[in-house]
Design an enzyme around this catalytic site. Structure first.
Site, PDB file in Angstrom:
ATOM      1  N   GLU A  76       0.813  -1.218   0.000  1.00 40.13           N
ATOM      2  CA  GLU A  76       0.000   0.000   0.000  1.00 40.13           C
ATOM      3  C   GLU A  76       0.847   1.268   0.000  1.00 40.13           C
ATOM      4  OE1 GLU A  76      -3.265   2.285   2.819  1.00 40.13           O
ATOM      5  OE2 GLU A  76      -2.593   0.277   3.334  1.00 40.13           O
ATOM      6  N   ASP A  77       1.939   1.270   0.764  1.00 41.09           N
ATOM      7  CA  ASP A  77       2.669   2.520   1.009  1.00 41.09           C
ATOM      8  C   ASP A  77       4.026   2.632   0.316  1.00 41.09           C
ATOM      9  OD1 ASP A  77       0.631   3.478   2.643  1.00 41.09           O
ATOM     10  OD2 ASP A  77       1.422   2.460   4.404  1.00 41.09           O
TER      11      ASP A  77
END
Length: 718
Positions: A76-77
């Site tokens: 996600e990051d």
């Protein structure tokens, strides 16, 4: 931050077969992937997955779960891809990471919709492997511990509400008490900061007043068990502020009246000793009536087992005591993690074997939107329980306030859909009856039954609500399609055209519809007119004027025009279901035998009116909405319709009984009655009577007019 070797040693302390290589590679990969990223607190971002992994080591979880915790945010990051994780760490780790990922990149219309969609996908992943939920809960717990670093109060409150509504109940469902209570406490602190401070201050005052009361009660319990030669471990603690506040809310009582704010636990060796210890406690102190619960014989849905009782203990203080075995205590503290299968086997724990997850999956299957799924899931997870039994003795746990319909759907969706009645403890009771602990419920079913939209007014479980809505949507679709097809058939016939699938297929592109069924559905719903479809299928066709003609409002509608409208092209109606495609209007209460017309209303289907209904004048400027209708030629003798009567009755004893008796003798049934005027001599009343047709209503009217107590009886059309 936890050092690399410290993390490995933590896992080794409870799992000698720790996969040290996997943990080291995951540690280094995550640290490099997150690089210089910082959290709102200013700490390196890598500290977050590391803390999540640390929380899971306290739960003694396997190496794969700890590695997933270290990697859970890299997709996600960072620039990492799931495929890359599968190549480096294997498909299982990649699947777990993908399941935990917050999925915030999904493009949705609103923040709430995005949250609902995330949760929907999360439940799907969780059903495949329960470790997804364990990592997610640890992730949420650390985020809540650092929530105060977020500057915007609205954002903090939103995250806290989400935690309280979704993640704390999930932690409770798998029995992880400590995580559940900490999530609740941290959320409570953000949502109701003033209340939290007030309850804490009161607890502090009580602590000062009570002094060493907890230690004294523990010591007395230990001495009592020792005197009876029962080996036991005894501990005591204060209840948390959120737990106390919830009790204040549910009982509507001030803090001063919440006396059992201390809880004590007695842990013994085996099951028989639990009940022996309970007898000793009740023999020494007076039990508070209604406060005993046996969760050993009827465990909670998360597997929790314990005996709960409240007594008037030392110094006349009201205290709660829990009694359980060591194994029960371990499950109560760690839930699903207490009997983790990975310590002995490489097999995955299939989340679908947990009954409550299966219930969420059925809700997911039935819900039409992510928001609806989220709404029903909250219903499923929030409520306290009531335990009921099937006729064979199987235990079914339901939320408090549940009805036989909820019970039927809990047993099986098909049983819920076919439910027509219920026997509770051998007595036939209404479907809206609220069930109680220990009730034996026998569901009566019929093959021809369909779920009623009215059930939504009294059911409480998310599973029942979503299944009913799905069935109603499906039935509605079928009815609208059937109505639309019939309307088109009559319209084609009126224009001397052949009604064929080929003609309709050619019109799809022009009508901007995907399938013929979509055309039927939109015609039935009133979004398309039959003549729109005809002109799309036969461009340039000149429609016959006769079939668009509408009578002037001033004309006597019961005359020639009525005969003309109920001719060869009239659409037969039968099997009317309220809330579906065809509705009987309340203004004129049409009955089989009446001359009728239909008004097509967008999104609602057809409203059926008698030919002389005054409401029809409102639609005189919209001829395209009028439909020729006729009652089914072969009458359904089992179907009943409501006819409204206006009666003027003598004001004397037994008059109402006389009327009810006359209606019943003629095979009718009074469904509603309202007295509109009264004086010393006469009552005027409106009576709704269930009848088969107009002829049946006339028979009842004739019988009533012959009665001495009835001054006048007329059919009402208003």
């Amino acid at each position: 931050m936890i050092r690399q070797y410290e993390l490995v040693e933590r896992v080794r302390s409870y799992d000698p077969k720790v996969d040290e290589t996997l943990l080291n590679r995951a540690y280094i990969y995550s640290m490099k992937a997150h690089g210089t990223q910082l959290r709102a607190s200013g700490d390196p971002y890598f500290s977050h997955p590391l803390e999540v992994a640390g929380i899971l080591t306290d739960m003694k979880l396997d190496s794969a779960t700890i590695a997933t915790a270290l990697l859970h945010d890299v997709v996600e990051d960072t620039d990492a891809k799931v495929e890359e994780l599968a190549e480096m760490f294997g498909p299982k780790i990649a699947e777990l990471v993908d399941g935990v990922t917050k999925l915030s990149r999904i493009e949705m219309q609103t923040e709430h919709a995005r949250h609902a969609e995330n949760f929907r996908k999360f439940v799907l992943a969780m059903s495949n492997d329960i470790r997804v939920l364990l990592v997610k809960l640890a992730d949420r717990l650390h985020n809540m511990r650092t929530l105060h670093y977020i500057k915007k109060p609205e954002k903090r409150r939103r995250i806290a509400m989400e935690t309280l509504e979704i993640y704390a109940p999930l932690a409770e469902r798998i029995g992880i008490r400590d995580i559940k209570e900490e999530l609740e406490e941290l959320s409570f602190q953000q949502i109701e900061p003033e209340v939290w401070e007030t309850v804490n201050a009161r607890l502090g005052y009580l602590r000062d007043e009570a002094g060493t009361l907890v230690d004294e009660v523990v010591e007395e319990l230990v001495e009592t068990m020792r005197a009876e030669k029962v080996p036991a471990q005894v501990s005591g603690r204060e209840k948390r502020p959120y737990s106390i506040w919830r009790k204040m809310e549910s009982t509507n009582a001030p803090f001063e009246q919440i006396s059992d704010v201390m809880a004590f636990r007695i842990v013994v060796e085996d099951l028989p000793t639990c009940y022996r210890a309970l007898g000793i406690v009740h023999g020494k102190w007076s039990m508070v009536p209604g406060r005993f619960k046996d969760y050993i014989s009827t465990p909670k849905r998360n597997g929790y087992q314990s005996l709960h009782t409240t007594v008037i203990g030392p110094k006349r203080t009201r205290i709660e005591i829990q009694i359980r075995t060591r194994e029960m205590h371990e499950i109560a503290e760690l839930g699903v993690a207490a009997h983790w299968q990975y310590k002995q086997s490489a097999e995955k724990v299939d989340g679908s074997r947990y009954r409550w997850i299966r219930a969420l999956l059925e809700i997911l299957e039935n819900a039409s939107t992510p928001e609806e799924f989220l709404e029903h899931t909250k219903l499923e997870m929030f409520n306290d329980q009531v335990f009921c039994f099937t006729p064979k003795g199987d235990l079914i746990s339901l939320p408090k306030g549940s009805t036989p319909v909820d019970f039927a759907y809990a047993v099986h969706t098909e049983i819920g859909n076919r439910c027509v009645g219920a026997k509770v403890n051998g007595r036939l009771l209404p479907l809206r009856h609220q069930l109680h602990n220990g009730d034996q419920v026998d569901i009566l079913t019929s093959k021809g039954q369909e779920p009623s939209p009215r059930w939504e007014n009294f059911i409480v479980t998310g599973k029942a609500r979503s299944a009913i809505r799905r069935a109603v949507r499906q039935n509605q679709r079928e009815e609208y399609e059937g109505l639309g097809k019939t309307i088109l058939e009559r319209a084609f016939e009126a224009e001397d055209l052949d009604f064929s699938e080929r003609a309709l297929t050619s019109s799809l592109l022009k009508l901007k519809r995907q399938t013929i069924e979509d055309v039927f559905f939109d015609v039935g719903q009133g979004h398309l007119s039959a003549y729109d479809v005809i002109l799309a299928a036969f461009p340039g066709l000149k429609l016959k004027e006769d079939h668009k003609r509408l009578p002037p409002v001033t004309r006597d509608w019961s005359g020639d025009w009525a005969k003309e409208r109920n001719g060869a092209f009239a659409i037969p109606i039968s099997g009317l279901t309220p809330g579906m495609a065809v509705h009987l209007s309340d203004c004129c209460h049409p009955l089989p035998g009446d001359r009728i017309v239909g008004i097509l209303t967008q999104g609602q289907g057809v409203m059926v009116h008698t030919i002389d209904c005054e409401e029809l004048s409102d639609f005189s400027e919209a001829p395209e909405r009028w439909l020729d209708l006729a009652w089914q030629t072969q009458e359904d003798t089992s179907a009943f319709f409501a006819g409204r009567l206006k009666l003027i009755v003598l004001n004397e004893m037994g008059a109402l009984a006389n009327i009810a008796s006359l209606v019943a003798k003629q095979g009718g049934n009074i469904s509603n009655l309202k007295i509109t005027e009264r004086d010393h001599e006469f009552y005027t009343m409106l009576v709704d009577v269930e009848v088969r047709n107009v002829r049946h209503l006339i028979e009842i009217l004739t019988s009533l007019r012959a009665s001495r107590v009835v001054n006048s009886a007329d059919r009402l059309r208003e």
